[in-house]
Write a protein that holds these residues in place. Structure first.
Motif, PDB file in Angstrom:
ATOM      1  N   PHE A  90     -29.817  44.006 -10.833  1.00  0.00           N
ATOM      2  CA  PHE A  90     -29.756  44.951  -9.833  1.00  0.00           C
ATOM      3  C   PHE A  90     -28.227  44.575  -9.230  1.00  0.00           C
ATOM      4  O   PHE A  90     -26.688  45.293  -8.686  1.00  0.00           O
ATOM      5  CB  PHE A  90     -30.194  45.950  -9.066  1.00  0.00           C
ATOM      6  N   SER A  91     -28.285  43.677  -7.966  1.00  0.00           N
ATOM      7  CA  SER A  91     -27.119  43.502  -7.070  1.00  0.00           C
ATOM      8  C   SER A  91     -26.058  42.535  -7.460  1.00  0.00           C
ATOM      9  O   SER A  91     -24.770  42.880  -7.415  1.00  0.00           O
ATOM     10  CB  SER A  91     -27.902  42.222  -6.167  1.00  0.00           C
ATOM     11  N   VAL A  92     -26.378  41.976  -8.961  1.00  0.00           N
ATOM     12  CA  VAL A  92     -25.664  41.154  -9.017  1.00  0.00           C
ATOM     13  C   VAL A  92     -24.910  42.259  -9.974  1.00  0.00           C
ATOM     14  O   VAL A  92     -23.066  42.188 -10.701  1.00  0.00           O
ATOM     15  CB  VAL A  92     -26.199  40.611 -10.213  1.00  0.00           C
ATOM     16  N   SER A  93     -24.882  43.321 -10.561  1.00  0.00           N
ATOM     17  CA  SER A  93     -24.056  44.360 -11.510  1.00  0.00           C
ATOM     18  C   SER A  93     -23.919  45.694 -10.699  1.00  0.00           C
ATOM     19  O   SER A  93     -22.733  45.301 -10.815  1.00  0.00           O
ATOM     20  CB  SER A  93     -25.685  45.723 -11.784  1.00  0.00           C
ATOM     21  N   VAL A  94     -23.911  45.836  -9.138  1.00  0.00           N
ATOM     22  CA  VAL A  94     -22.939  45.851  -8.520  1.00  0.00           C
ATOM     23  C   VAL A  94     -21.810  45.423  -8.235  1.00  0.00           C
ATOM     24  O   VAL A  94     -20.921  45.714  -7.560  1.00  0.00           O
ATOM     25  CB  VAL A  94     -23.931  46.405  -7.051  1.00  0.00           C
ATOM     26  N   GLN A  95     -22.092  44.517  -8.136  1.00  0.00           N
ATOM     27  CA  GLN A  95     -20.932  43.272  -6.820  1.00  0.00           C
ATOM     28  C   GLN A  95     -20.276  43.669  -8.350  1.00  0.00           C
ATOM     29  O   GLN A  95     -18.636  43.426  -8.249  1.00  0.00           O
ATOM     30  CB  GLN A  95     -21.689  41.928  -7.585  1.00  0.00           C
ATOM     31  N   ALA A  96     -20.309  43.054  -9.676  1.00  0.00           N
ATOM     32  CA  ALA A  96     -19.342  43.535 -10.178  1.00  0.00           C
ATOM     33  C   ALA A  96     -18.812  44.739 -11.069  1.00  0.00           C
ATOM     34  O   ALA A  96     -17.764  44.778 -10.917  1.00  0.00           O
ATOM     35  CB  ALA A  96     -20.436  42.595 -12.181  1.00  0.00           C
ATOM     36  N   MET A  97     -19.680  45.851 -10.168  1.00  0.00           N
ATOM     37  CA  MET A  97     -18.875  47.012 -10.307  1.00  0.00           C
ATOM     38  C   MET A  97     -17.699  47.806  -9.235  1.00  0.00           C
ATOM     39  O   MET A  97     -16.848  47.696  -9.476  1.00  0.00           O
ATOM     40  CB  MET A  97     -20.047  48.287 -10.589  1.00  0.00           C
ATOM     41  N   LEU A  98     -18.301  46.916  -7.999  1.00  0.00           N
ATOM     42  CA  LEU A  98     -17.243  46.919  -7.161  1.00  0.00           C
ATOM     43  C   LEU A  98     -15.887  45.537  -7.501  1.00  0.00           C
ATOM     44  O   LEU A  98     -14.842  46.360  -7.415  1.00  0.00           O
ATOM     45  CB  LEU A  98     -18.292  46.342  -5.880  1.00  0.00           C
ATOM     46  N   ALA A  99     -15.825  44.456  -7.766  1.00  0.00           N
ATOM     47  CA  ALA A  99     -14.887  44.103  -8.518  1.00  0.00           C
ATOM     48  C   ALA A  99     -13.963  44.500  -9.091  1.00  0.00           C
ATOM     49  O   ALA A  99     -12.829  44.969  -8.811  1.00  0.00           O
ATOM     50  CB  ALA A  99     -15.306  42.625  -8.648  1.00  0.00           C
ATOM     51  N   GLN A 100     -14.309  45.308 -10.196  1.00  0.00           N
ATOM     52  CA  GLN A 100     -13.840  46.299 -11.417  1.00  0.00           C
ATOM     53  C   GLN A 100     -12.994  47.280 -10.208  1.00  0.00           C
ATOM     54  O   GLN A 100     -11.599  47.389 -10.607  1.00  0.00           O
ATOM     55  CB  GLN A 100     -14.674  46.544 -12.235  1.00  0.00           C
ATOM     56  N   LEU A 101     -13.939  48.014  -9.879  1.00  0.00           N
ATOM     57  CA  LEU A 101     -13.163  48.969  -8.884  1.00  0.00           C
ATOM     58  C   LEU A 101     -12.374  48.659  -8.166  1.00  0.00           C
ATOM     59  O   LEU A 101     -10.861  48.933  -8.202  1.00  0.00           O
ATOM     60  CB  LEU A 101     -14.674  49.804  -8.294  1.00  0.00           C
ATOM     61  N   LEU A 102     -12.648  48.394  -7.454  1.00  0.00           N
ATOM     62  CA  LEU A 102     -10.778  47.646  -6.171  1.00  0.00           C
ATOM     63  C   LEU A 102      -9.818  46.512  -6.451  1.00  0.00           C
ATOM     64  O   LEU A 102      -9.062  47.030  -6.043  1.00  0.00           O
ATOM     65  CB  LEU A 102     -12.477  46.962  -4.808  1.00  0.00           C
ATOM     66  N   GLY A 103     -10.840  45.494  -7.565  1.00  0.00           N
ATOM     67  CA  GLY A 103      -9.421  44.825  -8.064  1.00  0.00           C
ATOM     68  C   GLY A 103      -8.698  45.810  -8.646  1.00  0.00           C
ATOM     69  O   GLY A 103      -7.548  45.318  -8.376  1.00  0.00           O
ATOM     70  N   LEU A 104      -8.881  46.875  -9.408  1.00  0.00           N
ATOM     71  CA  LEU A 104      -7.763  47.972 -10.506  1.00  0.00           C
ATOM     72  C   LEU A 104      -7.604  48.538  -9.071  1.00  0.00           C
ATOM     73  O   LEU A 104      -6.186  49.093  -9.854  1.00  0.00           O
ATOM     74  CB  LEU A 104      -9.252  48.865 -11.381  1.00  0.00           C
ATOM     75  N   ALA A 105      -7.813  49.369  -8.263  1.00  0.00           N
ATOM     76  CA  ALA A 105      -7.130  49.591  -7.116  1.00  0.00           C
ATOM     77  C   ALA A 105      -6.374  48.948  -6.222  1.00  0.00           C
ATOM     78  O   ALA A 105      -5.330  49.948  -6.104  1.00  0.00           O
ATOM     79  CB  ALA A 105      -7.981  50.768  -6.268  1.00  0.00           C
TER      80      ALA A 105
END
Length: 227
Positions: A90-105
C-alpha cells in the motif's frame, strides 16, 4: 532526516533554489556507491523519491508566502521520515501515485510553455517511472511492458491535449485526466491482486472514473485556438 528539509527551506527563503535542488540530488549519492552497471537500476528504483523531492522543492519556491513554504517543508519531512522508508504494498502504491501527481504538476506548472515534444517526453518519463515504482511491489511478470503501455497512453494524451493545454487554476487538465484514470486503474489492480475486487466494486470504480472524466470533458472550454 529533518536536517535536509530545513536546509532546503532556508536555501529557498534566500532564493538559492538551484542550490536546494542540487542538495536534494546530492543526498541520493548512495545510488552511485556501487558499480556503474547498477546505476540505471538504482536510478529507476529511486525515481519516485527524486520526483517527489524535487517537486516539493519547486512548490516551495513557487510561493513567497512563508506558511505555504513551511507546509511544503513539513510535507517533505513527512515524506522522508514516514512514507519513503515504508516498503509494504500500500505504501509503495501511494509513493508511486504521489510521484506521478507531483511530477506532472511541476512539469505543467513550471514548464507548460515549453515545446510540445518536451511536454510529451516529460509526461512519458514521469508516467513510466511512477508505473514502474507501483508495479515493483507486486509479483508482476510484465512490469516493464505495463509501465511502457501506461507511459505511451500518457504521452499520447499529452500530445493531443498539449495543443489546448487547459488549466483549472494552476492544475492542467491532463493532470486531472491522468490522475483519475491512473488512480482508478491502480485501485483496480491493487484490489484484484489482493482478491478483494468484486464485480460491484469494479462497476463502482469505473462509474466514478467515467463520471469525473465526463465532467472534465463537458465543462472544459474547447473553443480556444490550438497551438
Amino acid at each position: 532526516m529533518f536536517l535536509l528539509p530545513v536546509t532546503v527551506y532556508i536555501l529557498v527563503r534566500i532564493d538559492f533554489v538551484s542550490l536546494a535542488i542540487i542538495l536534494v540530488l546530492l543526498s541520493k549519492w548512495r545510488m552511485f556507491a556501487v558499480r556503474p552497471r547498477y546505476w540505471p537500476a538504482n536510478l529507476i528504483a529511486s525515481s519516485a523519491d527524486i520526483l517527489v523531492s524535487v517537486a516539493l522543492v519547486l512548490f516551495m519556491a513557487n510561493t513567497s508566502i512563508q506558511w505555504w513554504q513551511l507546509f511544503w517543508t513539513a510535507t517533505y519531512s513527512a515524506w522522508l521520515v514516514w512514507l519513503k522508508p515504508r516498503s509494504d504494498v500500500f505504501s509503495v502504491s501511494v509513493q508511486a501515485m504521489l510521484a506521478q501527481l507531483l511530477g506532472l504538476a511541476v512539469l505543467y506548472l513550471k514548464f507548460g510553455d515549453t515545446p510540445l515534444v518536451a511536454l510529451v517526453a516529460g509526461t512519458w518519463l514521469v508516467a513510466y517511472l511512477a508505473a514502474r515504482h507501483f508495479l515493483t511491489s507486486f509479483e508482476e511478470a510484465h512490469t516493464a511492458l505495463l509501465a511502457h503501455v501506461w507511459a505511451f497512453f500518457a504521452a499520447g494524451l499529452a500530445f493531443v491535449l498539449g495543443h489546448w493545454l487547459l488549466f483549472y487554476g494552476t492544475i492542467a487538465q491532463i493532470i486531472v485526466i491522468l490522475t483519475t484514470v491512473g488512480y482508478g486503474l491502480a485501485a483496480l489492480y491493487y484490489l484484484d491482486s489482493h482478491d478483494r475486487l468484486t464485480a460491484l466494486l469494479q462497476r463502482q470504480l469505473l462509474a466514478i472514473m467515467f463520471a469525473i472524466l465526463l465532467i472534465v470533458v463537458v465543462l472544459s472550454d474547447w473553443t480556444g485556438v490550438t497551438v
